[in-house]
Design a protein around this motif. Structure first.
Motif, PDB file in Angstrom:
ATOM      1  N   TRP A 303       0.892  -1.182  -0.022  1.00  0.00           N
ATOM      2  CA  TRP A 303      -0.203  -0.077  -0.080  1.00  0.00           C
ATOM      3  C   TRP A 303       0.886   1.351   0.047  1.00  0.00           C
ATOM      4  N   ARG A 304       1.949   1.345   0.684  1.00  0.00           N
ATOM      5  CA  ARG A 304       2.996   2.341   0.811  1.00  0.00           C
ATOM      6  C   ARG A 304       3.708   2.724  -0.390  1.00  0.00           C
ATOM      7  N   ARG A 307       0.832   3.871  -2.933  1.00  0.00           N
ATOM      8  CA  ARG A 307       0.775   5.442  -2.523  1.00  0.00           C
ATOM      9  C   ARG A 307       1.892   6.306  -3.056  1.00  0.00           C
TER      10      ARG A 307
END
Length: 309
Positions: A303-304, A307
């Motif tokens: 997810w990081r 993002r």
């Protein structure tokens, strides 16, 4: 003279009903409903029941006795649990070798060369056979009297090695047996992912002078993130549920040196050693939390990265 406008009583009758208006939302939900019911009944509820049973002393038949955290306190001083936990960590670390192994085999098989279908069949073969067969094959392979491994070692002048009979080698021998089909599974995932790689990006990178490891690291691997995520999850789960291979190859021996948490849970909860369902459930909870931590960390990392882009 003004004419009063009467309400159209047929508009509501002829208009779409609530189901028709929301069919785009309802259709996928109805398809997901059977799977969701089975997932809740056979995954979520057993997990919650394991947490509940872990606070009781219970033999599976009589009346459960609430003991609070006593089962978990006993785990902290249980030498067999410590050995099982340490073996699980070995499985987790070494089993992850299946991911780069599957990737490089997939890169090799993704080429157009003569006889590539035969190579694909050979590498795919371990995936289609059961873990029981894999365990039997490697048990024969490691056999100190007639096994292929010791036959090869004797051919080069090395004394026979009893891999599954040596407490220091047995766990690694079972892990190698498990890696054989796991690498094949990761290979299939990456072969599927390589078919979805954008050829235009590959061509553009070649024009910029990228090749070899630079091409792999900066162009191909970023497009293989979904396949890597699935490979990571199934590899972690496979490492933590390594019950079948251990049961077939060593049955936890020699001297309990190859036990993992799943096998020790079975011994405590369901085998002739005690039928301690509460203690076995406590081991299962620890196993579940370890799996949850690894998968949650990888989800957070992905997810990081997404993002950041």
């Amino acid at each position: 003279m003004t004419t009063a406008t009467l309400p159209d009583t047929h508009a509501d009758e002829g208009g779409p009903g609530w189901i028709r208006r929301n069919r785009m939302t309802l259709a996928p939900l109805l398809f997901l409903l059977p799977g969701a019911i089975f997932f809740i009944a056979y995954v979520i509820l057993p997990i919650l029941q394991s947490f509940q049973i872990s606070f009781f002393r219970w033999d599976g038949l009589g009346e459960p006795e609430f003991v609070g955290l006593a089962n978990y306190q006993e785990l902290s001083t249980d030498r067999a649990f410590e050995v099982s936990l340490w073996n699980n960590l070995k499985w987790l670390v070494l089993y992850l070798l299946a991911i780069p192994g599957g990737l490089f085999i997939a890169l090799f098989l993704n080429q157009t060369v003569a006889g590539i279908r035969i190579y694909k069949s050979l590498f795919f073969f371990p995936f289609v056979i059961s873990q029981v067969v894999v365990g039997l094959v490697f048990t024969w392979f490691y056999d100190p009297t007639f096994g292929l491994l010791n036959t090869l070692l004797e051919g080069i002048g090395i004394s026979p090695i009893n891999v599954l009979g040596d407490p220091t080698l047995a766990t690694y021998g079972v892990i190698i047996a498990g890696l054989w089909p796991q690498i094949a599974y990761c290979m299939i995932l990456y072969l599927t992912g390589l078919n979805a790689v954008d050829p235009e990006q590959i061509e553009a990178a070649r024009l910029d002078g990228a090749k070899g490891l630079r091409m792999l690291w900066h162009v191909i691997l970023p497009q293989l993130r979904p396949a890597t995520f699935i490979a990571f999850v199934v590899t972690i789960i496979g490492a933590l549920r390594s019950f079948d291979l251990i049961s077939i190859m060593t049955n936890g021996g020699p001297f309990g040196s190859t036990r993992v948490l799943s096998f020790y849970m079975f011994e405590k909860a369901l085998s002739e050693y005690g039928f301690r369902m509460g203690y076995g459930a406590a081991i299962a909870v620890v196993l579940f939390l370890i799996m949850l931590v690894f998968i949650a960390y990888f989800l957070w990392s992905m997810w990081r990265q997404e993002r950041g882009h």
